[in-house]
Design a protein around this motif. Sequence first.
Motif, PDB file in Angstrom:
ATOM      1  N   ILE A  50       0.868  -1.175   0.000  1.00  0.00           N
ATOM      2  CA  ILE A  50       0.000   0.000   0.000  1.00  0.00           C
ATOM      3  C   ILE A  50       0.905   1.224   0.000  1.00  0.00           C
ATOM      4  O   ILE A  50       1.815   1.329   0.831  1.00  0.00           O
ATOM      5  CB  ILE A  50      -0.917   0.022   1.231  1.00  0.00           C
ATOM      6  N   ALA A  51       0.683   2.140  -0.923  1.00  0.00           N
ATOM      7  CA  ALA A  51       1.485   3.359  -0.998  1.00  0.00           C
ATOM      8  C   ALA A  51       0.766   4.504  -0.289  1.00  0.00           C
ATOM      9  O   ALA A  51      -0.466   4.516  -0.193  1.00  0.00           O
ATOM     10  CB  ALA A  51       1.750   3.734  -2.446  1.00  0.00           C
ATOM     11  N   THR A  52       1.549   5.450   0.220  1.00  0.00           N
ATOM     12  CA  THR A  52       0.991   6.729   0.650  1.00  0.00           C
ATOM     13  C   THR A  52       1.621   7.821  -0.201  1.00  0.00           C
ATOM     14  O   THR A  52       2.767   7.697  -0.622  1.00  0.00           O
ATOM     15  CB  THR A  52       1.271   7.035   2.140  1.00  0.00           C
ATOM     16  N   GLN A  53       0.842   8.863  -0.467  1.00  0.00           N
ATOM     17  CA  GLN A  53       1.360  10.064  -1.137  1.00  0.00           C
ATOM     18  C   GLN A  53       0.897  11.263  -0.323  1.00  0.00           C
ATOM     19  O   GLN A  53      -0.303  11.540  -0.214  1.00  0.00           O
ATOM     20  CB  GLN A  53       0.822  10.177  -2.564  1.00  0.00           C
ATOM     21  N   SER A  54       1.869  11.969   0.243  1.00  0.00           N
ATOM     22  CA  SER A  54       1.585  13.169   1.026  1.00  0.00           C
ATOM     23  C   SER A  54       2.891  13.930   1.197  1.00  0.00           C
ATOM     24  O   SER A  54       3.961  13.353   1.023  1.00  0.00           O
ATOM     25  CB  SER A  54       1.006  12.792   2.402  1.00  0.00           C
ATOM     26  N   ILE A  67      -0.628  11.770   7.914  1.00  0.00           N
ATOM     27  CA  ILE A  67      -1.303  10.811   7.042  1.00  0.00           C
ATOM     28  C   ILE A  67      -0.468   9.539   6.905  1.00  0.00           C
ATOM     29  O   ILE A  67      -0.975   8.419   7.030  1.00  0.00           O
ATOM     30  CB  ILE A  67      -1.568  11.430   5.658  1.00  0.00           C
ATOM     31  N   LYS A  68       0.821   9.716   6.668  1.00  0.00           N
ATOM     32  CA  LYS A  68       1.708   8.562   6.510  1.00  0.00           C
ATOM     33  C   LYS A  68       1.765   7.713   7.773  1.00  0.00           C
ATOM     34  O   LYS A  68       1.673   6.479   7.728  1.00  0.00           O
ATOM     35  CB  LYS A  68       3.114   9.024   6.150  1.00  0.00           C
ATOM     36  N   LEU A  69       1.905   8.360   8.928  1.00  0.00           N
ATOM     37  CA  LEU A  69       2.005   7.617  10.182  1.00  0.00           C
ATOM     38  C   LEU A  69       0.697   6.891  10.507  1.00  0.00           C
ATOM     39  O   LEU A  69       0.716   5.760  11.007  1.00  0.00           O
ATOM     40  CB  LEU A  69       2.396   8.553  11.325  1.00  0.00           C
ATOM     41  N   GLY A  70      -0.435   7.540  10.220  1.00  0.00           N
ATOM     42  CA  GLY A  70      -1.715   6.871  10.431  1.00  0.00           C
ATOM     43  C   GLY A  70      -1.834   5.631   9.566  1.00  0.00           C
ATOM     44  O   GLY A  70      -2.260   4.562  10.033  1.00  0.00           O
ATOM     45  N   ALA A  71      -1.443   5.745   8.301  1.00  0.00           N
ATOM     46  CA  ALA A  71      -1.482   4.602   7.396  1.00  0.00           C
ATOM     47  C   ALA A  71      -0.511   3.514   7.826  1.00  0.00           C
ATOM     48  O   ALA A  71      -0.808   2.314   7.748  1.00  0.00           O
ATOM     49  CB  ALA A  71      -1.173   5.060   5.971  1.00  0.00           C
ATOM     50  N   PRO A 141      -6.708   1.966  -6.970  1.00  0.00           N
ATOM     51  CA  PRO A 141      -7.630   2.777  -6.177  1.00  0.00           C
ATOM     52  C   PRO A 141      -6.914   3.701  -5.214  1.00  0.00           C
ATOM     53  O   PRO A 141      -5.876   3.356  -4.640  1.00  0.00           O
ATOM     54  CB  PRO A 141      -8.448   1.727  -5.418  1.00  0.00           C
ATOM     55  N   MET A 142      -7.466   4.870  -5.041  1.00  0.00           N
ATOM     56  CA  MET A 142      -6.968   5.880  -4.112  1.00  0.00           C
ATOM     57  C   MET A 142      -8.055   6.170  -3.088  1.00  0.00           C
ATOM     58  O   MET A 142      -9.220   6.351  -3.442  1.00  0.00           O
ATOM     59  CB  MET A 142      -6.626   7.157  -4.887  1.00  0.00           C
ATOM     60  N   VAL A 143      -7.687   6.182  -1.807  1.00  0.00           N
ATOM     61  CA  VAL A 143      -8.612   6.587  -0.746  1.00  0.00           C
ATOM     62  C   VAL A 143      -7.983   7.787  -0.051  1.00  0.00           C
ATOM     63  O   VAL A 143      -6.924   7.677   0.568  1.00  0.00           O
ATOM     64  CB  VAL A 143      -8.868   5.453   0.262  1.00  0.00           C
ATOM     65  N   SER A 144      -8.634   8.932  -0.163  1.00  0.00           N
ATOM     66  CA  SER A 144      -8.070  10.161   0.400  1.00  0.00           C
ATOM     67  C   SER A 144      -8.639  10.462   1.780  1.00  0.00           C
ATOM     68  O   SER A 144      -9.849  10.402   1.986  1.00  0.00           O
ATOM     69  CB  SER A 144      -8.347  11.350  -0.513  1.00  0.00           C
ATOM     70  N   PRO A 145      -7.751  10.832   2.711  1.00  0.00           N
ATOM     71  CA  PRO A 145      -8.216  11.254   4.030  1.00  0.00           C
ATOM     72  C   PRO A 145      -8.594  12.720   4.101  1.00  0.00           C
ATOM     73  O   PRO A 145      -9.220  13.138   5.073  1.00  0.00           O
ATOM     74  CB  PRO A 145      -6.995  10.982   4.924  1.00  0.00           C
ATOM     75  N   SER A 325      -5.688  10.197  12.373  1.00  0.00           N
ATOM     76  CA  SER A 325      -6.734   9.173  12.414  1.00  0.00           C
ATOM     77  C   SER A 325      -7.393   8.986  11.060  1.00  0.00           C
ATOM     78  O   SER A 325      -7.845   7.877  10.729  1.00  0.00           O
ATOM     79  CB  SER A 325      -7.781   9.529  13.468  1.00  0.00           C
ATOM     80  N   TYR A 326      -7.431  10.031  10.247  1.00  0.00           N
ATOM     81  CA  TYR A 326      -8.036   9.891   8.920  1.00  0.00           C
ATOM     82  C   TYR A 326      -7.111   9.133   7.969  1.00  0.00           C
ATOM     83  O   TYR A 326      -7.566   8.422   7.074  1.00  0.00           O
ATOM     84  CB  TYR A 326      -8.418  11.265   8.368  1.00  0.00           C
ATOM     85  N   GLY A 327      -5.795   9.285   8.159  1.00  0.00           N
ATOM     86  CA  GLY A 327      -4.857   8.450   7.426  1.00  0.00           C
ATOM     87  C   GLY A 327      -5.029   6.995   7.805  1.00  0.00           C
ATOM     88  O   GLY A 327      -4.982   6.094   6.956  1.00  0.00           O
ATOM     89  N   TYR A 328      -5.253   6.766   9.094  1.00  0.00           N
ATOM     90  CA  TYR A 328      -5.478   5.403   9.595  1.00  0.00           C
ATOM     91  C   TYR A 328      -6.763   4.821   9.012  1.00  0.00           C
ATOM     92  O   TYR A 328      -6.769   3.713   8.467  1.00  0.00           O
ATOM     93  CB  TYR A 328      -5.562   5.440  11.120  1.00  0.00           C
TER      94      TYR A 328
END
Length: 406
Positions: A50-54, A67-71, A141-145, A325-328
């Motif tokens: 799973i990738a994060t982009q922020s 965002i990254k830490l939550g994910a 797929p992308m899920v944005s917080p 929490s929204y990243g999580y």
Amino acid sequence: MERIRNRSLRIRSSLAVAMVAFLVTACGGGGASPSSSDSGAGASGGVIKIATQSPLSGGNATLGEAIKLGAQMAVEDRAEDFKKLGFTLQLVPYDDQADPKKGVANAQMIVADPDILGVVGHLNSGVAIPSSEVYEKYSIPMVSPSNTATQVTDRGLKTVNRICARDDFQGPAGAKFAVQQLGAKKIFVIQDKTAYGQGLADAFRDAAQKLGAEIVGYEGITVGEKDFNGVLNQVKAKNPDLIYYGGTYAEGGLIVKQARDKGLNMKFMGGDALDSSSMVEIAGPAIVDTYYTSIAADVTKTDQGKQWAQRYEQKFGKKVESYSSYGYDSAMVLLKAVENAIRANGGKKPSREQVRDAVRAIQDYKGVVTEVGFDNKGDNKYAKVYVYQFEPGQYPGKQIGELTKE
């Protein structure tokens, strides 16, 4: 000479192409961007990423890192479950630097890694919009917080989803509070010319006017500016009841501080991108009489949320930010979809298309801070807007309102 120059240009062009190919391969791309059939779909076991982009550097890094830490926390929480299914779960973070060009370049590397089945991100709508065009092409797929611009989902892309509220909900909610609760009759609007900032400011302005407020000024600033005397002189001349700012905390904190230094003591209000501890640090004591709407609930309002926040602080040695929490929750929604796709695929690795469709099919996922159910555009039907007031030296602000879309 012209033939020599053309030959030289061809040689440099060939070298540039070779270098790009090398860099993509070195970053795990393995050459040209694969179709989902190249991603190991249908195989038993293996690696799922799973990738994060922020933004992990620059002026927006506080929220981007959250965002990254939550994910990261979500991936670690679900790693054992995926191990039982036969898969090794990994997080791959990318720093988009809050820059659309960097986001697109990262997206090209993401789609080139066949093991990446989804993306959590972005922080900035202006980065998410062009980057998601790449995801759409390769069915990731992308899920944005946190992306609130209406254009993010209004394009009708199958891969784009968000768990937060839209600007055409947040802007009017802020206007209603400003006019009806704060009594603002004359409002000066400032925005940072980004897709997020201008979109939010426009939605606020239009709603405030419908509610009877007078917009006495509307001006744009540039991201990265440090001196806002020019626009604040215009504010002083108009003497509004309230300044509304569409933009992020990096400039927002400075505008508040410089406004107070000029003796401008009217109320100040903005959107969710002010929801950061860095806003308090930048503005300092001048933060008094500053309000903001946020698409992020205060995670500590519930016992479950308090326990989660404690785990986060113990793990990372820092307090939660608005999008921690929204990243999580975004990552957990994505991972639930991956799990559903694995099970629907007979326990084998799903294709990106299967994960994409499984994400959009999520309807009643209860996260640590928000419930998630996607409509046919990828918007969350349960999204809410919250109103906060900053108090000097304290973050988060005090939650003083909660609004559900009518």
